[in-house]
Design an enzyme around this catalytic site. Structure first.
Site, PDB file in Angstrom:
ATOM      1  N   ASP A 174      -3.629  -8.513  -9.041  1.00 31.43           N
ATOM      2  CA  ASP A 174      -3.209  -9.428  -7.264  1.00 31.43           C
ATOM      3  C   ASP A 174      -2.541  -8.314  -6.408  1.00 31.43           C
ATOM      4  O   ASP A 174      -2.346  -6.687  -7.339  1.00 31.43           O
ATOM      5  CB  ASP A 174      -2.479 -10.247  -7.684  1.00 31.43           C
ATOM      6  CG  ASP A 174      -0.384  -9.503  -8.242  1.00 31.43           C
ATOM      7  OD1 ASP A 174      -0.211  -9.208  -7.561  1.00 31.43           O
ATOM      8  OD2 ASP A 174      -0.685 -10.042  -9.615  1.00 31.43           O
ATOM      9  N   ASP A 178      -0.086  -8.515  -5.319  1.00 30.70           N
ATOM     10  CA  ASP A 178       1.716  -8.995  -4.606  1.00 30.70           C
ATOM     11  C   ASP A 178       1.600 -10.540  -3.892  1.00 30.70           C
ATOM     12  O   ASP A 178       1.201 -11.331  -3.978  1.00 30.70           O
ATOM     13  CB  ASP A 178       2.221  -8.116  -4.386  1.00 30.70           C
ATOM     14  CG  ASP A 178       4.209  -8.297  -4.884  1.00 30.70           C
ATOM     15  OD1 ASP A 178       4.222  -8.846  -5.912  1.00 30.70           O
ATOM     16  OD2 ASP A 178       5.293  -7.569  -4.706  1.00 30.70           O
TER      17      ASP A 178
END
Length: 294
Positions: free
Chosen positions: A213, A215
């Site tokens: 991802d 974040d």
């Protein structure tokens, strides 16, 4: 084998699914008690491409242990007690850089430790040591891991700083922006104190960050959530298994010491003189530092 080589024993810390792979011969699952308690799970011992391997599910089978409650000392000590020559960590992480995209692997070479409630050392009152963490990973094992991941079909980035947060919550947006401004590359919750303890145990250590991802800084992607992390990890499972198989093949059944001198890093690190060392503390420490403590 010569005096400069010994049988390779590769310890792999990651998720429980990483050892459910073709070509692995499982010999046993061993419950092993260390002076610091029990590790997260029984250690799976086997052979892969002619190499002895140890697999430990870092968060326990079924992912039952949160990052802040991991008994990292017991985990690393168990690997040392079972004869590990090298330790490879596979760790999910968030990215602070556009080019480090979900699905990519990062061969991390530096850390910033922002944890606050974890025990960071095997050494304690009664026997004090200060090991160097200037270069916290083994350069040889890290390059081998990067090459293995590339051979497994992953896109690999060499070098990167891993900020270790306490968790278990994800970052606030302000924290995410702050860490980006510091020049951090990835973020995760598990690499510390694992890397510090591996160094104290004189174990060459490498970590492959598996980006899941961005974040929560990326305006287009939105904040990280568990569903997105698990989805990317599922996609990367085959690549992770192939990476482990490839690094075992690459290392081979005999291992020479790390070019970074990691296996002898305690030679000048213990500052407590022999006559002042606590015998009870020494009995524990000999499990991971018997080479220098006798």
């Amino acid at each position: 084998m010569t005096e400069q080589t010994r049988e390779t024993c590769l310890a792999i810390f990651g998720g429980s699914g990483i050892y459910e792979m073709p070509g692995l011969t499982i010999e046993e699952e061993r419950e092993i008690e260390t002076p610091w308690g029990m590790p997260s799970a029984p250690v799976t011992i086997g052979r892969l491409n002619g190499v002895r391997v140890l697999f430990l599910s870092r968060h326990g089978k079924g992912h039952t242990i949160p990052p802040s409650e991991l008994n990292a000392r017991a985990n690393v000590a168990a690997a040392k007690m079972l004869g590990a020559t090298d330790m490879l960590s596979l760790s999910a992480c968030g990215s602070f850089r556009e080019e480090l995209a979900p699905g990519d692997f990062v061969a991390v070479d530096q850390f910033v430790d922002r944890t606050k409630g974890r025990t960071p050392s095997f050494f304690e009152s009664g026997c004090v040591a200060h090991v160097s963490m200037a270069h916290p990973v083994c350069s040889r094992l890290t390059e081998e891991a990067a090459q293995a991941a590339e051979a497994a079909g992953a896109r690999v980035h060499r070098g990167g700083t891993y900020l270790v947060m306490e968790g278990p919550q994800f970052s606030t947006k302000a924290e995410s922006e702050l860490y980006r401004s510091w020049g951090m590359d990835v973020i995760g919750m598990t690499a510390m104190p694992e890397a510090k303890l591996a160094r104290e145990a004189e174990l060459p250590y490498a970590i492959l960050g598996m980006v899941t991802d961005y974040d929560c800084w990326h305006e287009d992607e939105g904040p990280v959530d568990v569903a997105s992390v698990l989805a990317i990890l599922a996609q990367n499972r085959d690549a992770g298994q192939r990476t482990v198989a490839e690094i075992a093949r690459m290392i081979g059944p005999e291992r020479t010491p790390s070019p970074d001198g990691i296996e002898t890093c305690l030679d000048f690190a213990i500052v407590t003189p022999p006559e002042a060392r606590d015998p009870q503390v020494l009995r524990k420490l000999k499990t991971i530092a018997g080479r220098v403590l006798g």
